[in-house]
Design a protein around this motif. Structure first.
Motif, PDB file in Angstrom:
ATOM      1  N   VAL A   1       0.830  -1.204   0.000  1.00 48.32           N
ATOM      2  CA  VAL A   1       0.000   0.000   0.000  1.00 48.32           C
ATOM      3  C   VAL A   1       0.866   1.256   0.000  1.00 48.32           C
ATOM      4  CG1 VAL A   1      -1.688   1.325   1.324  1.00 48.32           C
ATOM      5  CG2 VAL A   1      -1.939  -1.146   1.099  1.00 48.32           C
ATOM      6  N   LEU A   2       1.932   1.257   0.779  1.00 52.29           N
ATOM      7  CA  LEU A   2       2.814   2.428   0.825  1.00 52.29           C
ATOM      8  C   LEU A   2       3.459   2.689  -0.531  1.00 52.29           C
ATOM      9  CD1 LEU A   2       4.628   2.026   4.270  1.00 52.29           C
ATOM     10  CD2 LEU A   2       2.843   3.677   3.655  1.00 52.29           C
ATOM     11  N   HIS A   3       3.904   1.634  -1.201  1.00 51.56           N
ATOM     12  CA  HIS A   3       4.532   1.812  -2.511  1.00 51.56           C
ATOM     13  C   HIS A   3       3.515   2.304  -3.541  1.00 51.56           C
ATOM     14  CE1 HIS A   3       8.731   0.242  -2.319  1.00 51.56           C
ATOM     15  NE2 HIS A   3       8.287  -0.205  -1.155  1.00 51.56           N
ATOM     16  N   THR A   4       2.316   1.747  -3.513  1.00 50.26           N
ATOM     17  CA  THR A   4       1.279   2.177  -4.457  1.00 50.26           C
ATOM     18  C   THR A   4       0.904   3.635  -4.220  1.00 50.26           C
ATOM     19  OG1 THR A   4       0.386  -0.074  -4.580  1.00 50.26           O
ATOM     20  CG2 THR A   4      -1.038   1.719  -5.321  1.00 50.26           C
ATOM     21  N   THR A   5       0.707   3.987  -2.946  1.00 51.88           N
ATOM     22  CA  THR A   5       0.346   5.364  -2.602  1.00 51.88           C
ATOM     23  C   THR A   5       1.455   6.330  -2.999  1.00 51.88           C
ATOM     24  OG1 THR A   5      -0.974   4.572  -0.726  1.00 51.88           O
ATOM     25  CG2 THR A   5      -0.349   6.893  -0.732  1.00 51.88           C
ATOM     26  N   ALA A   6       2.708   5.934  -2.746  1.00 48.28           N
ATOM     27  CA  ALA A   6       3.838   6.797  -3.094  1.00 48.28           C
ATOM     28  C   ALA A   6       3.945   6.977  -4.607  1.00 48.28           C
ATOM     29  CB  ALA A   6       5.133   6.208  -2.539  1.00 48.28           C
ATOM     30  N   ASP A   7       3.745   5.907  -5.366  1.00 49.52           N
ATOM     31  CA  ASP A   7       3.773   6.014  -6.831  1.00 49.52           C
ATOM     32  C   ASP A   7       2.728   7.001  -7.330  1.00 49.52           C
ATOM     33  OD1 ASP A   7       5.867   4.281  -7.509  1.00 49.52           O
ATOM     34  OD2 ASP A   7       4.587   2.515  -7.406  1.00 49.52           O
ATOM     35  N   LEU A   8       1.514   6.861  -6.831  1.00 47.04           N
ATOM     36  CA  LEU A   8       0.427   7.741  -7.272  1.00 47.04           C
ATOM     37  C   LEU A   8       0.672   9.184  -6.831  1.00 47.04           C
ATOM     38  CD1 LEU A   8      -2.605   5.399  -6.477  1.00 47.04           C
ATOM     39  CD2 LEU A   8      -1.709   5.962  -8.738  1.00 47.04           C
ATOM     40  N   THR A   9       1.177   9.354  -5.616  1.00 46.58           N
ATOM     41  CA  THR A   9       1.419  10.699  -5.091  1.00 46.58           C
ATOM     42  C   THR A   9       2.510  11.417  -5.884  1.00 46.58           C
ATOM     43  OG1 THR A   9       0.765  10.028  -2.857  1.00 46.58           O
ATOM     44  CG2 THR A   9       2.113  12.019  -3.064  1.00 46.58           C
ATOM     45  N   LEU A  10       3.628  10.734  -6.113  1.00 48.27           N
ATOM     46  CA  LEU A  10       4.726  11.354  -6.849  1.00 48.27           C
ATOM     47  C   LEU A  10       4.337  11.658  -8.289  1.00 48.27           C
ATOM     48  CD1 LEU A  10       7.762   9.325  -5.466  1.00 48.27           C
ATOM     49  CD2 LEU A  10       7.255  11.743  -5.072  1.00 48.27           C
ATOM     50  N   ALA A  11       3.537  10.786  -8.887  1.00 44.06           N
ATOM     51  CA  ALA A  11       3.071  11.047 -10.248  1.00 44.06           C
ATOM     52  C   ALA A  11       2.185  12.291 -10.281  1.00 44.06           C
ATOM     53  CB  ALA A  11       2.316   9.840 -10.790  1.00 44.06           C
ATOM     54  N   ALA A  12       1.277  12.403  -9.305  1.00 44.45           N
ATOM     55  CA  ALA A  12       0.375  13.553  -9.260  1.00 44.45           C
ATOM     56  C   ALA A  12       1.147  14.844  -8.993  1.00 44.45           C
ATOM     57  CB  ALA A  12      -0.689  13.334  -8.183  1.00 44.45           C
ATOM     58  N   VAL A  13       2.068  14.808  -8.032  1.00 45.15           N
ATOM     59  CA  VAL A  13       2.834  16.006  -7.693  1.00 45.15           C
ATOM     60  C   VAL A  13       3.707  16.451  -8.860  1.00 45.15           C
ATOM     61  CG1 VAL A  13       4.681  16.907  -6.225  1.00 45.15           C
ATOM     62  CG2 VAL A  13       2.816  15.579  -5.216  1.00 45.15           C
ATOM     63  N   SER A  14       4.375  15.491  -9.508  1.00 49.42           N
ATOM     64  CA  SER A  14       5.246  15.845 -10.625  1.00 49.42           C
ATOM     65  C   SER A  14       4.447  16.360 -11.815  1.00 49.42           C
ATOM     66  CB  SER A  14       6.097  14.640 -11.044  1.00 49.42           C
ATOM     67  OG  SER A  14       5.278  13.563 -11.459  1.00 49.42           O
ATOM     68  N   ALA A  15       3.239  15.855 -12.001  1.00 48.31           N
ATOM     69  CA  ALA A  15       2.395  16.346 -13.088  1.00 48.31           C
ATOM     70  C   ALA A  15       1.962  17.788 -12.833  1.00 48.31           C
ATOM     71  CB  ALA A  15       1.178  15.446 -13.264  1.00 48.31           C
ATOM     72  N   LEU A  16       1.673  18.096 -11.573  1.00 52.95           N
ATOM     73  CA  LEU A  16       1.246  19.447 -11.225  1.00 52.95           C
ATOM     74  C   LEU A  16       2.402  20.435 -11.237  1.00 52.95           C
ATOM     75  CD1 LEU A  16      -1.201  18.638  -8.273  1.00 52.95           C
ATOM     76  CD2 LEU A  16      -1.810  19.370 -10.593  1.00 52.95           C
ATOM     77  N   ARG A  17       3.625  19.931 -10.974  1.00 51.34           N
ATOM     78  CA  ARG A  17       4.787  20.813 -10.899  1.00 51.34           C
ATOM     79  C   ARG A  17       5.652  20.710 -12.149  1.00 51.34           C
ATOM     80  NH1 ARG A  17       8.138  20.082  -5.578  1.00 51.34           N
ATOM     81  NH2 ARG A  17       9.196  21.821  -6.615  1.00 51.34           N
ATOM     82  N   ARG A  18       5.054  20.390 -13.260  1.00 51.04           N
ATOM     83  CA  ARG A  18       5.812  20.224 -14.507  1.00 51.04           C
ATOM     84  C   ARG A  18       6.605  21.484 -14.811  1.00 51.04           C
ATOM     85  NH1 ARG A  18       1.694  19.594 -19.383  1.00 51.04           N
ATOM     86  NH2 ARG A  18       3.673  19.649 -20.491  1.00 51.04           N
ATOM     87  N   GLY A  19       7.760  21.318 -15.384  1.00 55.86           N
ATOM     88  CA  GLY A  19       8.626  22.451 -15.692  1.00 55.86           C
ATOM     89  C   GLY A  19       7.958  23.443 -16.617  1.00 55.86           C
ATOM     90  N   ARG A  20       8.269  24.701 -16.452  1.00 53.51           N
ATOM     91  CA  ARG A  20       7.662  25.729 -17.272  1.00 53.51           C
ATOM     92  C   ARG A  20       8.252  25.779 -18.675  1.00 53.51           C
ATOM     93  NH1 ARG A  20       7.243  30.875 -13.082  1.00 53.51           N
ATOM     94  NH2 ARG A  20       5.922  29.817 -11.536  1.00 53.51           N
ATOM     95  N   SER A  21       9.524  25.383 -18.805  1.00 56.88           N
ATOM     96  CA  SER A  21      10.174  25.445 -20.116  1.00 56.88           C
ATOM     97  C   SER A  21      10.247  24.071 -20.741  1.00 56.88           C
ATOM     98  CB  SER A  21      11.589  26.006 -19.971  1.00 56.88           C
ATOM     99  OG  SER A  21      12.263  25.915 -21.219  1.00 56.88           O
ATOM    100  N   PRO A  22       9.685  23.896 -21.957  1.00 60.07           N
ATOM    101  CA  PRO A  22       9.733  22.601 -22.601  1.00 60.07           C
ATOM    102  C   PRO A  22      11.035  22.354 -23.367  1.00 60.07           C
ATOM    103  CG  PRO A  22       8.514  24.118 -23.986  1.00 60.07           C
ATOM    104  CD  PRO A  22       8.945  24.888 -22.757  1.00 60.07           C
ATOM    105  N   ALA A  23      11.987  23.272 -23.236  1.00 60.89           N
ATOM    106  CA  ALA A  23      13.223  23.134 -23.998  1.00 60.89           C
ATOM    107  C   ALA A  23      13.999  21.899 -23.562  1.00 60.89           C
ATOM    108  CB  ALA A  23      14.099  24.380 -23.790  1.00 60.89           C
ATOM    109  N   VAL A  24      14.596  21.247 -24.523  1.00 58.50           N
ATOM    110  CA  VAL A  24      15.395  20.064 -24.256  1.00 58.50           C
ATOM    111  C   VAL A  24      16.817  20.472 -23.955  1.00 58.50           C
ATOM    112  CG1 VAL A  24      16.228  17.892 -25.201  1.00 58.50           C
ATOM    113  CG2 VAL A  24      13.946  18.715 -25.821  1.00 58.50           C
ATOM    114  N   GLN A  25      17.348  19.931 -22.867  1.00 57.79           N
ATOM    115  CA  GLN A  25      18.724  20.214 -22.493  1.00 57.79           C
ATOM    116  C   GLN A  25      19.587  19.063 -22.948  1.00 57.79           C
ATOM    117  OE1 GLN A  25      18.882  20.965 -18.327  1.00 57.79           O
ATOM    118  NE2 GLN A  25      17.473  22.656 -18.403  1.00 57.79           N
TER     119      GLN A  25
END
Length: 302
Positions: free
Chosen positions: A277-301
């Protein structure tokens, strides 16, 4: 229907499937889960959750370092979004969904599909080889992590060590990428990757130890070693059973079998269930947080 709308629908269907299969993985276990959670001290649960999150963040860094080995460096926030959202594909039965999701997301940053697939396959190999090295190494050292003779541990550890050399890892990644890219890894770079995975397994093992009630300081080191070897072995079994979403069932059975001699069947079962349960919750949480905090610049480095 336009191609963009089709991709939007496909991504929505992907997320629905992830949630459905993640819930299905706990089917029939909800009552046991409630009992396990109610018997777990809150501080131990908080420590375990934090260690699981740290372990997942560490694996993300390893995946992005492998991608950088092809010459593609994503902005940090965007790289985390590609990794964590794509990783949700492991909850869908089969072994290709997370790779496909990674490829689809990374393509928006100019990364060829075959390069992303090569990165994901090299990453999977890194996970399996380091997990195998840990489990077989403990078996060779006399730790009761696997029901095999010690000589099998020596052979297994040797095979995993060979699989973790730059020529093997780079050759695998380059073969998959083909003309799209060449994976370049130095011994130093691979040492960093192996170190990251060592930290990951330590975090996951520490999370399980934190869930075991009544653990005394004198037994922490022993339980940490058993939990690390058990979790690593369970991970390898879960990868082998490709039809199980995220190895559900197969990993828990293996983990309980290897952990119960040290802590008892009831405790091992509760730890395995709460860990899932902890691993599943962490996977979903990190995916949601990273989706909401996506980088502002789409430029490829690069």
């Amino acid at each position: 229907m336009s191609r963009q709308r089709l991709r939007t629908v496909a991504r929505a269907a992907f997320l629905v499937a992830v949630v459905a299969f993640a819930a299905w993985g706990l089917q029939g276990s909800w009552r046991d889960l409630v009992v396990a959670l109610s018997s777990t001290p809150l501080p131990g649960l908080a420590v375990a959750a934090g260690l699981v999150l740290l372990g997942l963040l560490t694996t993300c860094g390893a995946w992005l370092r492998l991608l950088a080995g092809y010459g593609h460096r994503l902005p940090r926030e965007d790289g985390r979004r590609v990794f964590f959202v794509g990783q949700l594909g492991k909850y869908i039965p089969g072994s290709v969904w997370s790779m496909g999701a990674h490829a689809d997301l990374a393509r928006g940053f100019g990364v060829p599909v075959r390069v992303t697939v090569g990165t994901s396959l090299a990453f999977l190999g890194l996970n399996v080889a380091t997990a195998g090295l840990l489990a077989f190494g403990m078996l060779a050292a006399g730790m009761p992590t696997l029901p095999l003779p010690r000589w099998a541990g020596l052979l297994g550890a040797l095979g995993c060590a060979v699989a973790l050399t730059p020529p093997v890892v780079a050759r695998l990644g380059t073969l998959v990428a083909g003309s799209a890219g060449t994976l370049r890894l130095t011994w130093g770079a691979l040492a960093v990757l192996v170190g990251r995975m060592a930290l990951t397994w330590t975090c996951y093992a520490g999370a399980m130890v934190a869930l075991i009630p009544g653990t005394t300081p004198g037994h922490v080191a022993e339980l940490l070693a058993i939990a690390a070897g058990g979790f690593a072995a369970a991970y390898v079994v879960g990868v082998a059973v490709v039809v199980a979403p995220a190895g559900v069932g197969a990993r828990e059975v293996t983990l309980v079998a290897l952990l119960s001699p040290a802590v008892g069947l009831a405790t091992a079962t509760a730890v395995a269930l709460v860990t899932r349960v902890l691993h599943t919750t962490a996977d979903l949480t990190l995916a949601a947080v990273s989706a909401l905090r996506r980088g502002r610049s789409p430029a490829v480095q690069r």
